[in-house]
Structures are given as structure tokens and as C-alpha cells.
Design a protein around this motif. Structure first.
Motif, mmCIF file in Angstrom:
data_model
loop_
_atom_site.group_PDB
_atom_site.id
_atom_site.type_symbol
_atom_site.label_atom_id
_atom_site.label_comp_id
_atom_site.label_asym_id
_atom_site.label_seq_id
_atom_site.Cartn_x
_atom_site.Cartn_y
_atom_site.Cartn_z
ATOM 1 N N THR A 189 -20.031 32.121 -69.368
ATOM 2 C CA THR A 189 -18.895 32.142 -70.289
ATOM 3 C C THR A 189 -18.319 33.546 -70.421
ATOM 4 N N ASP A 190 -17.032 33.587 -70.801
ATOM 5 C CA ASP A 190 -16.329 34.841 -71.087
ATOM 6 C C ASP A 190 -16.503 35.861 -69.969
ATOM 7 N N GLN A 191 -16.186 35.423 -68.758
ATOM 8 C CA GLN A 191 -16.301 36.280 -67.581
ATOM 9 C C GLN A 191 -15.009 37.050 -67.325
ATOM 10 N N PRO A 192 -15.099 38.242 -66.708
ATOM 11 C CA PRO A 192 -13.867 38.949 -66.293
ATOM 12 C C PRO A 192 -13.240 38.201 -65.121
ATOM 13 N N LEU A 193 -12.012 37.753 -65.265
ATOM 14 C CA LEU A 193 -11.355 36.954 -64.232
ATOM 15 C C LEU A 193 -10.181 37.713 -63.629
ATOM 16 N N PRO A 194 -9.940 37.530 -62.323
ATOM 17 C CA PRO A 194 -8.747 38.131 -61.701
ATOM 18 C C PRO A 194 -7.481 37.629 -62.385
ATOM 19 N N LYS A 195 -6.518 38.506 -62.590
ATOM 20 C CA LYS A 195 -5.292 38.124 -63.289
ATOM 21 C C LYS A 195 -4.509 37.055 -62.537
ATOM 22 N N THR A 196 -4.685 37.000 -61.223
ATOM 23 C CA THR A 196 -3.910 36.060 -60.408
ATOM 24 C C THR A 196 -4.672 34.773 -60.094
ATOM 25 N N LEU A 197 -5.832 34.557 -60.730
ATOM 26 C CA LEU A 197 -6.669 33.404 -60.391
ATOM 27 C C LEU A 197 -5.929 32.084 -60.571
ATOM 28 N N PHE A 198 -5.095 31.986 -61.611
ATOM 29 C CA PHE A 198 -4.395 30.735 -61.905
ATOM 30 C C PHE A 198 -2.921 30.801 -61.497
ATOM 31 N N THR A 199 -2.619 31.681 -60.549
ATOM 32 C CA THR A 199 -1.243 31.830 -60.069
ATOM 33 C C THR A 199 -1.165 31.399 -58.605
ATOM 34 N N PHE A 200 -0.253 30.502 -58.308
ATOM 35 C CA PHE A 200 -0.079 30.030 -56.934
ATOM 36 C C PHE A 200 0.971 30.876 -56.224
ATOM 37 N N ASP A 201 0.576 31.491 -55.100
ATOM 38 C CA ASP A 201 1.470 32.326 -54.307
ATOM 39 C C ASP A 201 1.946 31.511 -53.101
ATOM 40 N N GLU A 202 3.075 30.852 -53.268
ATOM 41 C CA GLU A 202 3.561 29.963 -52.212
ATOM 42 C C GLU A 202 3.880 30.719 -50.926
ATOM 43 N N LYS A 203 4.470 31.904 -51.057
ATOM 44 C CA LYS A 203 4.867 32.676 -49.864
ATOM 45 C C LYS A 203 3.648 33.017 -49.002
ATOM 46 N N LYS A 204 2.543 33.315 -49.657
ATOM 47 C CA LYS A 204 1.317 33.656 -48.924
ATOM 48 C C LYS A 204 0.928 32.523 -47.975
ATOM 49 N N TYR A 205 1.029 31.292 -48.456
ATOM 50 C CA TYR A 205 0.604 30.153 -47.646
ATOM 51 C C TYR A 205 1.648 29.747 -46.609
ATOM 52 N N THR A 206 2.915 29.835 -46.957
ATOM 53 C CA THR A 206 3.940 29.507 -45.970
ATOM 54 C C THR A 206 3.936 30.522 -44.834
ATOM 55 N N ASP A 207 3.649 31.765 -45.144
ATOM 56 C CA ASP A 207 3.543 32.797 -44.098
ATOM 57 C C ASP A 207 2.381 32.495 -43.154
ATOM 58 N N GLU A 208 1.367 31.801 -43.670
ATOM 59 C CA GLU A 208 0.197 31.446 -42.856
ATOM 60 C C GLU A 208 0.380 30.098 -42.159
ATOM 61 N N GLY A 209 1.543 29.490 -42.336
ATOM 62 C CA GLY A 209 1.840 28.249 -41.632
ATOM 63 C C GLY A 209 1.418 26.968 -42.326
ATOM 64 N N TYR A 210 1.101 27.026 -43.613
ATOM 65 C CA TYR A 210 0.699 25.828 -44.350
ATOM 66 C C TYR A 210 1.897 24.899 -44.567
ATOM 67 N N TYR A 211 1.637 23.608 -44.493
ATOM 68 C CA TYR A 211 2.652 22.581 -44.776
ATOM 69 C C TYR A 211 2.544 22.199 -46.237
ATOM 70 N N ILE A 212 3.656 22.199 -46.955
ATOM 71 C CA ILE A 212 3.647 21.934 -48.391
ATOM 72 C C ILE A 212 4.298 20.601 -48.703
ATOM 73 N N ILE A 213 3.567 19.777 -49.455
ATOM 74 C CA ILE A 213 4.055 18.453 -49.876
ATOM 75 C C ILE A 213 4.299 18.512 -51.380
ATOM 76 N N ARG A 214 5.498 18.130 -51.801
ATOM 77 C CA ARG A 214 5.836 18.129 -53.229
ATOM 78 C C ARG A 214 5.978 16.691 -53.721
ATOM 79 N N ASN A 215 5.163 16.320 -54.695
ATOM 80 C CA ASN A 215 5.212 14.956 -55.246
ATOM 81 C C ASN A 215 5.900 14.955 -56.608
#
Length: 215
Positions: A189-215
Motif C-alpha cells: 500500500t501507499d507505494q511511490p508510483l510513476p506519474k505516467t502509470l495511468f496515462t496512455f501514450d498513443e503516439k508511442k504505440y503507433t510509432d511502434e506499429g501497433y494497430y488500434i481498435i476503438r469501440n
């Protein structure tokens, strides 16, 4: 009224009172667990997952971890990652280089990771069950039965560490005979967490060639 009938009536009344007392004890314990969970800024859980169906001869074992911060969560499980940032659920499957983006409402009533430590507060009746000694730890089980008779779940046994008031084990039995067991290996409990842990970086994945499905 015959003496035999009187004794049966008294016995039924006594059993009814005991059941009511057990249900109250179970609810009070679950309330304590809930209050404990609500008092933490964040929770990091490492767990073991076991699924077994004897009739179909199916057994599946795996491990995972989840980080909870309020409604937000980050789940790492079965080779996939799932992130909820408070608005959208992102499921990332590196093996397929694929990402699915959904609204929270798309969870279709299932127990989401954000509710995994509090789901028992709604939709169940409670009963006091067995007390087990697990390597020196006292684990008190509470039996949950879904109020909805159409539920695919027959019952859930929730094992609670008597000392810490943390959930240690969940055993879910389905009406189809499938038994799912989640055992908590580590609860931090109450651990130090990275500030970006709950942030999705779409550009990072599209640059890596990931296919994105939006529902």
C-alpha cells in the motif's frame, strides 16, 4: 401442540437467529475490509490465478499484478496490459501488436480491476464460513451468494486475513462447475508510483506499429 412439534419449532427459530447473527458478523467484517481499502492512497497486488473445471478437464494457472489508485488501475495479466485512466479502458496485447480502446461502460457489468477489492458491497447475501490457518495466518472466509438468480456465479468464498483485514483469497464457483481461485501473494500500500502509470501514450504505440481498435 405436541412436544415434538414445539421442539422442532424452537430449533428452527434458533437456527434462524444463528444464521442472522452469522450474516451480521460477515457483513461487519466486510465493512471493515472496505474501510481499510478506502484508507490507502494506492494498492499494489501480486496474485496467482487458477481456473479449474473437472468436467471439461481444463486447468489454467498464471500470475499477474494490478496497481489501484481510486478508480484508476493498471493490470498486467496473461501477457496483456490493461489501463484505466478514469475515462477510457486501454487493453494492450504486445503479442498481436494490438490495442483496444473502450469506454468504461463497455465492461458489461463484470467486476473490473478497480472493483476487485470492493465488489462484494453490492448484489450479494453474506454468510460466515470457516476459519483456516495458512502458514500461521488466520484466514476467515465469508460466503457470498449472488442475489440475482440469473447470475452465472453460484457462490464466492472470500478469505480475509484476520489481523490485517486484507483480502487473501477469492474462490468463485460457477454454475457450470468452473472454479476460479485468486490468491494474493503480495499486498502493498501507499507505494511511490510513476506519474505516467495511468496515462496512455498513443503516439508511442503507433510509432511502434501497433494497430488500434476503438469501440
Amino acid at each position: 401442540m405436541k412436544i415434538r412439534n414445539v421442539l422442532i419449532l424452537l430449533l428452527c427459530c434458533s437456527l434462524g437467529v444463528l444464521h442472522s447473527q452469522d450474516a451480521t458478523k460477515a457483513k461487519n467484517l466486510l465493512d471493515e475490509v472496505y474501510e481499510k481499502v478506502q484508507g490507502y492512497d494506492n494498492i499494489v497486488v501480486d496474485f496467482k490465478f487458477d481456473l479449474y473445471n473437472s468436467e471439461a478437464d481444463v486447468r489454467q494457472e498464471t500470475r499477474g499484478n494490478v496497481t489501484l489508485n481510486g478508480e484508476k488501475y493498471y493490470l498486467n495479466y496473461m501477457g496483456a496490459e490493461q489501463l484505466y485512466d478514469g475515462q477510457k479502458v486501454y487493453t494492450i496485447v504486445p503479442e498481436n501488436e494490438e490495442i483496444t480502446i473502450e469506454d468504461k461502460s463497455s465492461e458489461n457489468g463484470t467486476v473490473s480491476p478497480s472493483k476487485m477489492l470492493t465488489f462484494y458491497r453490492e448484489g450479494h447475501s453474506f454468510d460466515w464460513d470457516i476459519l483456516q490457518d495458512v502458514q500461521g495466518r488466520k484466514i476467515q472466509f465469508v460466503k457470498l451468494t449472488p442475489i440475482d438468480t440469473n447470475s452465472e456465479v453460484a457462490s464466492i468464498l472470500l478469505g480475509i486475513d484476520v489481523e490485517t483485514r486484507h483480502i487473501y483469497k477469492l474462490i468463485e464457483t460457477g454454475k457450470n462447475g468452473t472454479r476460479t481461485t485468486i490468491t494474493v501473494n503480495s499486498f502493498k500500500t501507499d507505494q511511490p508510483l510513476p506519474k505516467t502509470l495511468f496515462t496512455f501514450d498513443e503516439k508511442k504505440y503507433t510509432d511502434e506499429g501497433y494497430y488500434i481498435i476503438r469501440n
